[in-house]
Design a protein around this motif. Structure first.
Motif, mmCIF file in Angstrom:
data_model
loop_
_atom_site.group_PDB
_atom_site.id
_atom_site.type_symbol
_atom_site.label_atom_id
_atom_site.label_comp_id
_atom_site.label_asym_id
_atom_site.label_seq_id
_atom_site.Cartn_x
_atom_site.Cartn_y
_atom_site.Cartn_z
ATOM 1 N N THR A 56 0.836 -1.211 0.000
ATOM 2 C CA THR A 56 0.000 0.000 0.000
ATOM 3 C C THR A 56 0.865 1.251 0.000
ATOM 4 O O THR A 56 0.573 2.225 -0.712
ATOM 5 C CB THR A 56 -0.930 0.008 1.220
ATOM 6 O OG1 THR A 56 -1.730 -1.178 1.227
ATOM 7 C CG2 THR A 56 -1.829 1.234 1.201
ATOM 8 N N SER A 57 1.955 1.236 0.778
ATOM 9 C CA SER A 57 2.854 2.399 0.841
ATOM 10 C C SER A 57 3.533 2.632 -0.503
ATOM 11 O O SER A 57 3.625 3.773 -0.976
ATOM 12 C CB SER A 57 3.913 2.186 1.929
ATOM 13 O OG SER A 57 3.319 2.053 3.199
ATOM 14 N N ILE A 58 4.003 1.556 -1.158
ATOM 15 C CA ILE A 58 4.666 1.722 -2.457
ATOM 16 C C ILE A 58 3.664 2.164 -3.518
ATOM 17 O O ILE A 58 3.981 2.976 -4.402
ATOM 18 C CB ILE A 58 5.388 0.419 -2.858
ATOM 19 C CG1 ILE A 58 6.432 0.697 -3.947
ATOM 20 C CG2 ILE A 58 4.429 -0.636 -3.346
ATOM 21 C CD1 ILE A 58 7.682 1.336 -3.467
ATOM 22 N N HIS A 59 2.423 1.685 -3.410
ATOM 23 C CA HIS A 59 1.368 2.118 -4.321
ATOM 24 C C HIS A 59 1.100 3.611 -4.138
ATOM 25 O O HIS A 59 0.970 4.368 -5.109
ATOM 26 C CB HIS A 59 0.108 1.298 -4.069
ATOM 27 C CG HIS A 59 -0.983 1.563 -5.051
ATOM 28 N ND1 HIS A 59 -2.254 1.024 -4.917
ATOM 29 C CD2 HIS A 59 -1.036 2.335 -6.182
ATOM 30 C CE1 HIS A 59 -3.001 1.444 -5.906
ATOM 31 N NE2 HIS A 59 -2.286 2.236 -6.683
ATOM 32 N N TRP A 60 1.051 4.046 -2.880
ATOM 33 C CA TRP A 60 0.799 5.462 -2.600
ATOM 34 C C TRP A 60 1.936 6.332 -3.136
ATOM 35 O O TRP A 60 1.694 7.396 -3.722
ATOM 36 C CB TRP A 60 0.656 5.669 -1.090
ATOM 37 C CG TRP A 60 0.447 7.112 -0.717
ATOM 38 C CD1 TRP A 60 -0.732 7.773 -0.616
ATOM 39 C CD2 TRP A 60 1.479 8.065 -0.408
ATOM 40 N NE1 TRP A 60 -0.523 9.093 -0.273
ATOM 41 C CE2 TRP A 60 0.839 9.295 -0.141
ATOM 42 C CE3 TRP A 60 2.854 8.005 -0.325
ATOM 43 C CZ2 TRP A 60 1.535 10.437 0.205
ATOM 44 C CZ3 TRP A 60 3.566 9.156 0.008
ATOM 45 C CH2 TRP A 60 2.899 10.354 0.278
ATOM 46 N N SER A 61 3.195 5.887 -2.942
ATOM 47 C CA SER A 61 4.333 6.692 -3.394
ATOM 48 C C SER A 61 4.338 6.837 -4.919
ATOM 49 O O SER A 61 4.639 7.912 -5.448
ATOM 50 C CB SER A 61 5.643 6.078 -2.904
ATOM 51 O OG SER A 61 5.892 4.840 -3.539
ATOM 52 N N ILE A 62 3.985 5.759 -5.615
ATOM 53 C CA ILE A 62 3.960 5.827 -7.083
ATOM 54 C C ILE A 62 2.848 6.741 -7.572
ATOM 55 O O ILE A 62 3.042 7.563 -8.472
ATOM 56 C CB ILE A 62 3.807 4.416 -7.679
ATOM 57 C CG1 ILE A 62 5.067 3.581 -7.383
ATOM 58 C CG2 ILE A 62 3.564 4.478 -9.184
ATOM 59 C CD1 ILE A 62 4.951 2.130 -7.803
#
Length: 300
Positions: A56-62
């Motif tokens: 979820t965090s990597i999705h948000w950063s992208i």
């Protein structure tokens, strides 16, 4: 480039997770405490597994650095400020990448246009002189191959911005470019006697020449007006003996060719042909004599 982008997004994702887990909140909430679903009874991100939290965090950063979207959003001031900073960095980063790619594409397009223009001019010439079909096809094929495979080494004379520099600075730059080729004992002696005269000599007498495979540098009985130093590639020299080619020799980096042209009136006594794409340093005998003659230390 893709690896760098993924690494940056990984760092941002870790920072986003750390803010949600450890940073103080002025609203009493963090994004980790947000509901996974639309109803209040749904589980929170904090209760989910570590891999779901990371994904979820990597999705948000992208999505923050690109024109994407997702349901996770900032719920306190600290997270909001971090989101804004990420948006600004994303705009700057990707605008830089897009401008760089656009510049490279424009450069590639201009190079292709130059090649096309040369081939079109050759085609018009062949039509004007009504060259036979087999000759026209062969000429265009060779020209296209050489233009496509050309890998010329950039020389000082190719840089147009040098025209705006003072001549004294141009001489110094040309000397620095040619200094590695002053290996001949007499040239080294001149450099020790009068450095300024050698700068003048490099500026006036030294030049560079590129040859493609199969190009002939000179033929027998031609007046030698310059000497050559092989910089890159290979050339083949064959001495002419009454019309027959004898004494074949391969010349590689550092080899001198027609050195005698610098000291006396010389006529070539053989053939020299490029075995591979090559770069040569040329030394014009007349310009060298003039540069040396203007220096009392060297002339004596």
């Amino acid at each position: 480039l893709v690896f760098v982008i993924l690494l940056i997004n990984h760092v941002i994702a870790c920072a986003w997770f750390a803010i949600g887990r450890f940073a103080s909140s002025d609203t009493g909430m963090s994004w980790l405490q947000s509901s996974l679903g639309h109803d209040a009874e749904s589980s929170t991100y904090e209760a989910a597994g570590i891999w779901y939290q990371y994904s979820t965090s990597i999705h948000w950063s992208i999505t923050t650095m690109t024109p994407g979207s997702m349901q996770v959003h900032a719920v306190n001031s600290f997270e909001r400020v971090f989101s804004v900073l990420c948006l600004i960095c994303g705009m700057l980063f990707f605008s830089t990448i897009i401008s760089s790619l656009s510049a490279k594409l424009n450069k590639h397009r201009m190079e292709r246009q130059e090649v096309t223009q040369h081939l079109r001019q050759l085609h018009r010439l062949l039509r004007t002189i009504e060259a036979p079909t087999h000759l026209a096809v062969a000429a265009q094929k060779v020209a296209q191959d050489r233009l496509a495979a050309r890998r010329r080494k950039r020389m000082l004379v190719d840089v147009r911005s040098l025209e705006y520099l003072p001549e004294s600075m141009q001489k110094t730059l040309h000397y620095e470019r040619c200094r590695a080729y002053l290996s001949h004992p007499l040239l080294r002696w001149w450099a020790a006697m009068d450095c300024k005269a050698v700068e003048e000599m490099c500026h006036k007498a030294f030049d560079f020449r590129s040859l493609d495979k199969g190009d002939v540098l000179f033929e027998p009985h031609a007046h030698a007006q310059r000497a050559y130093i092989v910089d890159q590639g290979e050339l083949e020299y064959e001495k002419d003996e009454g019309g027959a080619r004898m004494a074949r020799e391969v010349l590689r980096g550092g080899a001198w060719i027609s050195e005698a042209a610098l000291w006396t009136h010389w006529y070539h006594v053989g053939y020299t042909e490029a075995v591979s794409a090559s770069t040569l340093v040329t030394i014009a005998a007349q310009e060298l004599e003039g540069a040396v003659g203007r220096s009392p230390s060297c002339a004596s």
